[in-house]
Scaffold this motif. Structure first.
Motif, mmCIF file in Angstrom:
data_model
loop_
_atom_site.group_PDB
_atom_site.id
_atom_site.type_symbol
_atom_site.label_atom_id
_atom_site.label_comp_id
_atom_site.label_asym_id
_atom_site.label_seq_id
_atom_site.Cartn_x
_atom_site.Cartn_y
_atom_site.Cartn_z
ATOM 1 N N ALA A 62 0.846 -1.200 0.000
ATOM 2 C CA ALA A 62 0.000 0.000 0.000
ATOM 3 C C ALA A 62 0.880 1.249 0.000
ATOM 4 O O ALA A 62 0.598 2.240 -0.664
ATOM 5 N N ARG A 63 1.981 1.157 0.724
ATOM 6 C CA ARG A 63 2.884 2.322 0.794
ATOM 7 C C ARG A 63 3.474 2.639 -0.590
ATOM 8 O O ARG A 63 3.595 3.801 -0.972
ATOM 9 N N ASP A 64 3.799 1.573 -1.353
ATOM 10 C CA ASP A 64 4.340 1.795 -2.710
ATOM 11 C C ASP A 64 3.307 2.520 -3.583
ATOM 12 O O ASP A 64 3.641 3.447 -4.329
ATOM 13 N N VAL A 65 2.039 2.034 -3.498
ATOM 14 C CA VAL A 65 0.992 2.647 -4.340
ATOM 15 C C VAL A 65 0.811 4.110 -3.926
ATOM 16 O O VAL A 65 0.685 5.002 -4.774
ATOM 17 N N ALA A 66 0.837 4.353 -2.617
ATOM 18 C CA ALA A 66 0.651 5.730 -2.138
ATOM 19 C C ALA A 66 1.797 6.616 -2.624
ATOM 20 O O ALA A 66 1.581 7.751 -3.066
ATOM 21 N N ARG A 67 3.017 6.084 -2.560
ATOM 22 C CA ARG A 67 4.177 6.886 -2.994
ATOM 23 C C ARG A 67 4.005 7.287 -4.461
ATOM 24 O O ARG A 67 4.219 8.429 -4.848
ATOM 25 N N GLU A 68 3.550 6.309 -5.265
ATOM 26 C CA GLU A 68 3.372 6.608 -6.684
ATOM 27 C C GLU A 68 2.226 7.610 -6.879
ATOM 28 O O GLU A 68 2.299 8.496 -7.727
ATOM 29 N N THR A 69 1.175 7.440 -6.076
ATOM 30 C CA THR A 69 0.037 8.364 -6.148
ATOM 31 C C THR A 69 0.493 9.799 -5.865
ATOM 32 O O THR A 69 0.170 10.731 -6.609
ATOM 33 N N PHE A 70 1.251 9.973 -4.783
ATOM 34 C CA PHE A 70 1.681 11.330 -4.410
ATOM 35 C C PHE A 70 2.573 11.949 -5.493
ATOM 36 O O PHE A 70 2.534 13.157 -5.717
ATOM 37 N N ALA A 71 3.344 11.090 -6.174
ATOM 38 C CA ALA A 71 4.246 11.617 -7.203
ATOM 39 C C ALA A 71 3.469 12.136 -8.416
ATOM 40 O O ALA A 71 3.992 12.908 -9.210
ATOM 41 N N LEU A 72 2.211 11.707 -8.553
ATOM 42 C CA LEU A 72 1.420 12.088 -9.726
ATOM 43 C C LEU A 72 0.635 13.382 -9.525
ATOM 44 O O LEU A 72 -0.015 13.860 -10.449
ATOM 45 N N VAL A 73 0.617 13.913 -8.298
ATOM 46 C CA VAL A 73 -0.222 15.085 -8.038
ATOM 47 C C VAL A 73 0.636 16.279 -7.647
ATOM 48 O O VAL A 73 1.815 16.137 -7.314
ATOM 49 N N ASP A 74 0.013 17.464 -7.684
ATOM 50 C CA ASP A 74 0.747 18.688 -7.353
ATOM 51 C C ASP A 74 0.627 19.048 -5.884
ATOM 52 O O ASP A 74 1.428 19.823 -5.367
ATOM 53 N N GLY A 75 -0.404 18.533 -5.234
ATOM 54 C CA GLY A 75 -0.575 18.859 -3.827
ATOM 55 C C GLY A 75 -1.559 17.902 -3.182
ATOM 56 O O GLY A 75 -2.313 17.199 -3.864
ATOM 57 N N VAL A 76 -1.505 17.893 -1.862
ATOM 58 C CA VAL A 76 -2.354 16.980 -1.090
ATOM 59 C C VAL A 76 -2.989 17.769 0.043
ATOM 60 O O VAL A 76 -2.302 18.538 0.713
ATOM 61 N N PHE A 77 -4.301 17.615 0.240
ATOM 62 C CA PHE A 77 -4.870 18.037 1.526
ATOM 63 C C PHE A 77 -5.479 16.813 2.165
ATOM 64 O O PHE A 77 -5.981 15.918 1.493
ATOM 65 N N MET A 78 -5.378 16.755 3.474
ATOM 66 C CA MET A 78 -5.731 15.502 4.132
ATOM 67 C C MET A 78 -6.276 15.756 5.525
ATOM 68 O O MET A 78 -5.626 16.406 6.345
ATOM 69 N N SER A 79 -7.466 15.232 5.756
ATOM 70 C CA SER A 79 -7.946 15.127 7.132
ATOM 71 C C SER A 79 -7.154 13.990 7.750
ATOM 72 O O SER A 79 -7.143 12.877 7.215
ATOM 73 N N MET A 80 -6.493 14.243 8.869
ATOM 74 C CA MET A 80 -5.719 13.175 9.526
ATOM 75 C C MET A 80 -6.579 12.417 10.530
ATOM 76 O O MET A 80 -6.078 11.681 11.373
ATOM 77 N N LYS A 81 -7.910 12.597 10.423
ATOM 78 C CA LYS A 81 -8.826 11.951 11.369
ATOM 79 C C LYS A 81 -9.383 10.636 10.838
ATOM 80 O O LYS A 81 -10.167 9.982 11.500
ATOM 81 N N LYS A 82 -9.014 10.284 9.605
ATOM 82 C CA LYS A 82 -9.519 9.020 9.035
ATOM 83 C C LYS A 82 -8.355 8.028 8.993
ATOM 84 O O LYS A 82 -7.959 7.502 10.024
ATOM 85 N N ASP A 83 -7.797 7.821 7.783
ATOM 86 C CA ASP A 83 -6.623 6.939 7.714
ATOM 87 C C ASP A 83 -5.506 7.446 8.618
ATOM 88 O O ASP A 83 -4.657 6.671 9.064
ATOM 89 N N GLY A 84 -5.489 8.742 8.885
ATOM 90 C CA GLY A 84 -4.443 9.347 9.713
ATOM 91 C C GLY A 84 -4.567 9.025 11.196
ATOM 92 O O GLY A 84 -3.773 9.524 12.002
ATOM 93 N N LEU A 85 -5.548 8.180 11.564
ATOM 94 C CA LEU A 85 -5.639 7.595 12.911
ATOM 95 C C LEU A 85 -5.545 8.618 14.034
ATOM 96 O O LEU A 85 -5.021 8.326 15.110
ATOM 97 N N GLY A 86 -6.044 9.827 13.782
ATOM 98 C CA GLY A 86 -5.969 10.859 14.820
ATOM 99 C C GLY A 86 -7.351 11.235 15.311
ATOM 100 O O GLY A 86 -8.346 11.052 14.603
ATOM 101 N N ASN A 87 -7.411 11.766 16.504
ATOM 102 C CA ASN A 87 -8.679 12.299 16.996
ATOM 103 C C ASN A 87 -8.866 13.732 16.494
ATOM 104 O O ASN A 87 -9.960 14.288 16.569
ATOM 105 N N VAL A 88 -7.788 14.318 15.998
ATOM 106 C CA VAL A 88 -7.845 15.665 15.438
ATOM 107 C C VAL A 88 -6.672 15.793 14.458
ATOM 108 O O VAL A 88 -5.739 14.999 14.514
ATOM 109 N N GLY A 89 -6.735 16.772 13.569
ATOM 110 C CA GLY A 89 -5.575 17.043 12.721
ATOM 111 C C GLY A 89 -5.863 17.003 11.237
ATOM 112 O O GLY A 89 -6.768 16.312 10.773
ATOM 113 N N GLY A 90 -5.083 17.798 10.525
ATOM 114 C CA GLY A 90 -5.150 17.817 9.067
ATOM 115 C C GLY A 90 -3.844 18.375 8.548
ATOM 116 O O GLY A 90 -3.012 18.855 9.330
#
Ligand SMILES: Cc1ncc(COP(=O)(O)O)c(C=O)c1O
Length: 452
Positions: free
Chosen positions: A232-260
């Motif tokens: 999964a990490r390999d696919v994610a690395r390739e995914t990130f390389a294909l885009v110009d930017g990322v925004f992310m709620s860190m409350k889902k996959d990011g396993l946090g009670n808060v954060g982005g």
């Protein structure tokens, strides 16, 4: 088997049907307005509800709470730069804060934003900044069932047409991975690659709403033969390389009670975002978060790609989905990773769209079993034409059962499946509801209802 064991437990208060009837009436038939204590199994969201790991707690205890330049920020920023491969990493308090910052910093009235499917808060933030937002899902995404493995894909032809038709007005293209409005469906790495090529051809930045990027990557490993030997990490690395930017709620996959967070390379966009961050969130080295929140996020950037964690998650969700499907409950297929979605209109064919089938189902299921889910249908996505008063309803009126990470056991999920299957057998007893109060934006959180 759950790849974790519990060391801290939170008791569940078992309630009776009579109590729940009273509770939901007091909450104006809006499950969001129920105190959590009145809910036995809370599947309203997988956001901010994860159980933290022992490593996260340990890191939080070692946090640095200095006002600026804290070790916690430095450690978090280094981990995030390495995961996302971007120079600028900007923390903020949650996903919609990231969306708001991007909207305030780079979107102007008249801009166009194209997407596979924008999440409700993303759309709201971009529209409030003056953008016209267009979702371009593939046709297979609009059907409840079917076996298309990547129903989250963007329609590439429609994207090309949209880029051509809107010319220079397209400010950005967004891929939400996995999408969270029509079943939690993944986006294929191949689709991201093709969308990236189109965006580069038209000189438009491609951004990722990465709230569930680890699950999206893992579903690619499972469903795309070309990804089978990747992690999964390999696919994610390739995914990130294909885009110009990322925004992310860190409350889902990011396993946090808060954060982005926001991660990008563009210096001008980063500067504009940082200026907005200072006004509305906090300083660049914190984004309104405590050092301990940054520590929890840092550890999660590692843990979220753990293959055992992701395999169990997909398995547990499929367990719930299959048990419901076997009982004839109309569930969205294929199953995603974070939730099972039930078709409200098919579950309650005796209710009209105005009687809000999926919302009525969510209320009936709470009363029946003490389980809370989330409607992502007529209430959340229905729009009333201000001129004619006519309602436009979404293609799918869904009831979502989202599974918090590392919280519930297989036995809890069996209870959910069996009680919902039982309700399905007596579905004609479900009463429709109508709005008593509908706020103009994000109505689901504070709307009030009454039985029809
Ligand atoms: C796909 C997606 N994007 C953005 C958000 C907003 O994130 P947050 O709840 O952290 O503001 C959500 C929340 O559920 C989401 O599912």
């Amino acid at each position: 088997m759950e790849p974790y064991r519990s060391r801290v437990v939170e008791p569940i208060r078992v309630t009776t049907r009579e109590e729940r009837e009273r509770f939901i009436r007091a909450a104006a038939y809006n499950p969001f307005l129920l105190p959590a204590e009145q809910v036995m199994i809370d599947l309203v969201t997988d956001s901010g509800t994860s159980a933290l790991s022992i490593a996260q707690w340990a890191a939080m205890h070692g946090s640095d709470e200095s006002f600026t330049g804290s070790r916690s920020f430095e450690r978090f920023a280094a981990a995030a730069r390495s995961v996302f491969g971007r120079r600028h990493v900007i923390p903020c308090h949650q996903g919609r804060a990231a969306e708001h910052l991007i909207a305030a910093a780079v979107i102007s009235p008249g801009d166009v934003v194209l997407a596979n499917t924008l999440f409700a808060t993303t759309r709201q933030n971009f529209e409030e900044a003056g953008a016209t937002c267009r979702d371009l899902p593939i046709a297979a995404a609009l059907a409840r069932d079917g076996a298309h493995p990547f129903k989250g894909n963007i329609d590439l032809e429609a994207l090309e047409d949209g880029l051509r038709a809107a010319g220079g007005r397209v400010r950005l293209v967004v891929l939400t991975v996995t999408e969270n409005s029509r079943g939690g469906q993944p986006v294929a790495l191949a689709n991201i690659r093709a969308a990236s090529a189109l965006c580069r051809q038209f000189g438009v930045p491609l951004w990722l709403d990465a709230a569930r990027v680890a699950e999206n990557s893992y579903l690619n490993v499972l469903r795309d033969p070309a990804c089978r030997t990747m992690s999964a990490r390999d696919v994610a690395r390739e995914t990130f390389a294909l885009v110009d930017g990322v925004f992310m709620s860190m409350k889902k996959d990011g396993l946090g009670n808060v954060g982005g967070l926001i991660a990008l390379d563009d210096d001008r966009w980063a500067e504009a975002i940082l200026v907005r961050l200072l006004v509305s969130e906090g300083i660049p080295a914190a984004g309104g978060l405590a050092g301990r929140d940054l520590e929890a996020m840092r550890v999660a950037l590692e843990e979220m790609f753990d293959d055992d964690h992701l395999a169990y998650r997909v398995e547990a969700t499929a367990f719930l989905g299959e048990r419901l499907a076997d009982a004839g409950v109309p569930v969205v297929t294929p199953f995603g990773a974070h939730a099972i979605y039930v078709d409200g209109r098919q579950f309650c064919p005796h209710l009209t769209d105005e009687q809000l089938p999926a919302w009525s189902l969510s209320v009936a299921f709470y009363v029946h079993a003490g389980v809370r889910g989330w409607e992502t249908g007529n209430v959340m996505r229905g729009r009333q034409d201000p001129a004619t008063g006519q309602w436009r309803w979404p293609e799918l009126d869904l009831f979502r059962l989202a599974i918090p990470r590392r919280v519930y056991s297989a036995s809890h999920l069996r209870y959910v499946a069996d009680t919902l299957s039982d309700l399905y057998l007596r579905r004609e007893t479900i009463t429709g509801l109508r709005f008593v109060y509908r706020p103009p934006a994000l109505p689901q959180f504070i709307a009030r209802f009454e039985p029809v």
